[in-house]
Design a protein around this motif. Structure first.
Motif, PDB file in Angstrom:
ATOM      1  N   ARG A 136       0.829  -1.205   0.000  1.00  0.00           N
ATOM      2  CA  ARG A 136       0.000   0.000   0.000  1.00  0.00           C
ATOM      3  C   ARG A 136       0.865   1.257   0.000  1.00  0.00           C
ATOM      4  N   GLU A 137       1.953   1.215   0.705  1.00  0.00           N
ATOM      5  CA  GLU A 137       2.812   2.394   0.807  1.00  0.00           C
ATOM      6  C   GLU A 137       3.619   2.645  -0.464  1.00  0.00           C
ATOM      7  N   THR A 138       3.580   1.715  -1.387  1.00  0.00           N
ATOM      8  CA  THR A 138       4.268   1.965  -2.664  1.00  0.00           C
ATOM      9  C   THR A 138       3.570   3.055  -3.467  1.00  0.00           C
ATOM     10  N   SER A 139       2.425   3.519  -2.987  1.00  0.00           N
ATOM     11  CA  SER A 139       1.762   4.649  -3.639  1.00  0.00           C
ATOM     12  C   SER A 139       2.664   5.880  -3.653  1.00  0.00           C
ATOM     13  N   ILE A 140       3.641   5.904  -2.754  1.00  0.00           N
ATOM     14  CA  ILE A 140       4.618   6.999  -2.745  1.00  0.00           C
ATOM     15  C   ILE A 140       5.382   7.024  -4.061  1.00  0.00           C
ATOM     16  N   LEU A 141       5.674   5.852  -4.597  1.00  0.00           N
ATOM     17  CA  LEU A 141       6.351   5.764  -5.894  1.00  0.00           C
ATOM     18  C   LEU A 141       5.456   6.334  -6.992  1.00  0.00           C
ATOM     19  N   ILE A 142       4.180   6.019  -6.939  1.00  0.00           N
ATOM     20  CA  ILE A 142       3.238   6.555  -7.928  1.00  0.00           C
ATOM     21  C   ILE A 142       3.153   8.067  -7.799  1.00  0.00           C
ATOM     22  N   ALA A 143       3.132   8.571  -6.559  1.00  0.00           N
ATOM     23  CA  ALA A 143       3.101  10.020  -6.341  1.00  0.00           C
ATOM     24  C   ALA A 143       4.358  10.689  -6.907  1.00  0.00           C
ATOM     25  N   ALA A 144       5.509  10.051  -6.747  1.00  0.00           N
ATOM     26  CA  ALA A 144       6.748  10.608  -7.306  1.00  0.00           C
ATOM     27  C   ALA A 144       6.686  10.654  -8.832  1.00  0.00           C
ATOM     28  N   LEU A 145       6.125   9.623  -9.441  1.00  0.00           N
ATOM     29  CA  LEU A 145       5.975   9.626 -10.901  1.00  0.00           C
ATOM     30  C   LEU A 145       5.003  10.720 -11.363  1.00  0.00           C
ATOM     31  N   ILE A 146       3.911  10.890 -10.643  1.00  0.00           N
ATOM     32  CA  ILE A 146       2.956  11.948 -10.983  1.00  0.00           C
ATOM     33  C   ILE A 146       3.627  13.317 -10.856  1.00  0.00           C
ATOM     34  N   ALA A 147       4.392  13.508  -9.786  1.00  0.00           N
ATOM     35  CA  ALA A 147       5.096  14.786  -9.601  1.00  0.00           C
ATOM     36  C   ALA A 147       6.061  15.053 -10.747  1.00  0.00           C
ATOM     37  N   THR A 148       6.698  14.011 -11.237  1.00  0.00           N
ATOM     38  CA  THR A 148       7.632  14.163 -12.351  1.00  0.00           C
ATOM     39  C   THR A 148       6.898  14.460 -13.655  1.00  0.00           C
ATOM     40  N   LEU A 150       3.539  15.343 -14.224  1.00  0.00           N
ATOM     41  CA  LEU A 150       2.577  16.443 -14.276  1.00  0.00           C
ATOM     42  C   LEU A 150       3.152  17.770 -13.794  1.00  0.00           C
ATOM     43  N   PHE A 151       4.011  17.717 -12.786  1.00  0.00           N
ATOM     44  CA  PHE A 151       4.494  18.954 -12.183  1.00  0.00           C
ATOM     45  C   PHE A 151       5.945  19.258 -12.529  1.00  0.00           C
ATOM     46  N   ARG A 152       6.499  18.427 -13.396  1.00  0.00           N
ATOM     47  CA  ARG A 152       7.865  18.623 -13.904  1.00  0.00           C
ATOM     48  C   ARG A 152       8.930  18.665 -12.806  1.00  0.00           C
ATOM     49  N   GLU A 153       8.656  17.952 -11.702  1.00  0.00           N
ATOM     50  CA  GLU A 153       9.687  17.842 -10.665  1.00  0.00           C
ATOM     51  C   GLU A 153      10.769  16.890 -11.155  1.00  0.00           C
ATOM     52  N   ARG A 154      11.979  17.148 -10.728  1.00  0.00           N
ATOM     53  CA  ARG A 154      13.109  16.334 -11.141  1.00  0.00           C
ATOM     54  C   ARG A 154      13.038  14.975 -10.431  1.00  0.00           C
TER      55      ARG A 154
END
Length: 178
Positions: A136-148, A150-154
Motif C-alpha cells: 500500500r505504501e508503494t503509492s509513494i512511488l506513484i506520487a513521485a511519478l505523478i510529480a515528475t 505532471l508537475f515537472r519535478e526532477r
C-alpha cells in the motif's frame, strides 16, 4: 515474526524490508533533512505512525468481523456522520450554500475513496497484513511519478534507484506468495 497471528516467511520479511529501504531512499533522495526541515520530518513520521496504527486496527477489525462488507459498513456508519456534523456545527446554515457548487465532485471523490478503502480492507482480509501494508505504501512511488510527469519535478538518479529497489521488493513479495 507475526502480525495479528499471521506469520511472515523470511522471503516476505525480506520483501517488506526491501520495499521499506526503497521508500526511505525516495524520502531522502534530496539528502538528509536540515534543521528547518525537522518539523516536516516529525509530521511525516507521526503520519507514518498513525497509518501503521490504523492499518493494524483495520486488519484486526476485518479479521474479527470475518466480513469485509460488514466491517466497512459498520465503520462508515459509526464514523461517517461525524465530519458532516462537525462542519455543520462550525459553519452553520451557510455550509449548504458552500457545498452546492462542489457537491458533485465531492460525492465522486467520496465514492472513489470508499472504493479504494474497500480494496485495501479486502486485501487485508485475504493477505498478510504486513505485506499489504508494504504494498500500500508503494503509492509513494506513484506520487513521485505523478510529480515528475505532471508537475515537472526532477526525478533524478537517486529516485530512479530507490524506485527500482521498491519494484525489486514487490517482486520478492510476489515470488514469495503461494
Amino acid at each position: 515474526m507475526t502480525v495479528l497471528g499471521q506469520p511472515l516467511a523470511a522471503t516476505e520479511m525480506a520483501g517488506v524490508a526491501v520495499i521499506s529501504a526503497g521508500l526511505a531512499g525516495l524520502a531522502f533522495a534530496d539528502g538528509w533533512p536540515r534543521r528547518a526541515q525537522l518539523p516536516a520530518l516529525a509530521a511525516a513520521t507521526t503520519t507514518g505512525a498513525v497509518i501503521a496504527g490504523y492499518t493494524v486496527v483495520d486488519g484486526t477489525g476485518v479479521h474479527r468481523s470475518q466480513t469485509v462488507i460488514g466491517y466497512i459498513a459498520w465503520l462508515f456508519l459509526c464514523q461517517g456522520p461525524v465530519l458532516p456534523l462537525l462542519a455543520l456545527a462550525r459553519r452553520g446554515r451557510p455550509l449548504f450554500a458552500q457545498l452546492k457548487p462542489v457537491c458533485g465532485i465531492g460525492l465522486a471523490g467520496g465514492a472513489i475513496s470508499l472504493l479504494a478503502y474497500g480494496l485495501v480492507i479486502w486485501a487485508q482480509a485475504h493477505g498478510d497484513l504486513a505485506t499489504v501494508a508494504a504494498l500500500r505504501e508503494t503509492s509513494i512511488l506513484i506520487a513521485a511519478l505523478i510529480a515528475t510527469l505532471l508537475f515537472r519535478e526532477r526525478f533524478g538518479r537517486l529516485r530512479l534507484i530507490a524506485g527500482t529497489v521498491v519494484l525489486a521488493g514487490i517482486t520478492v513479495l510476489e515470488l514469495a506468495s503461494p
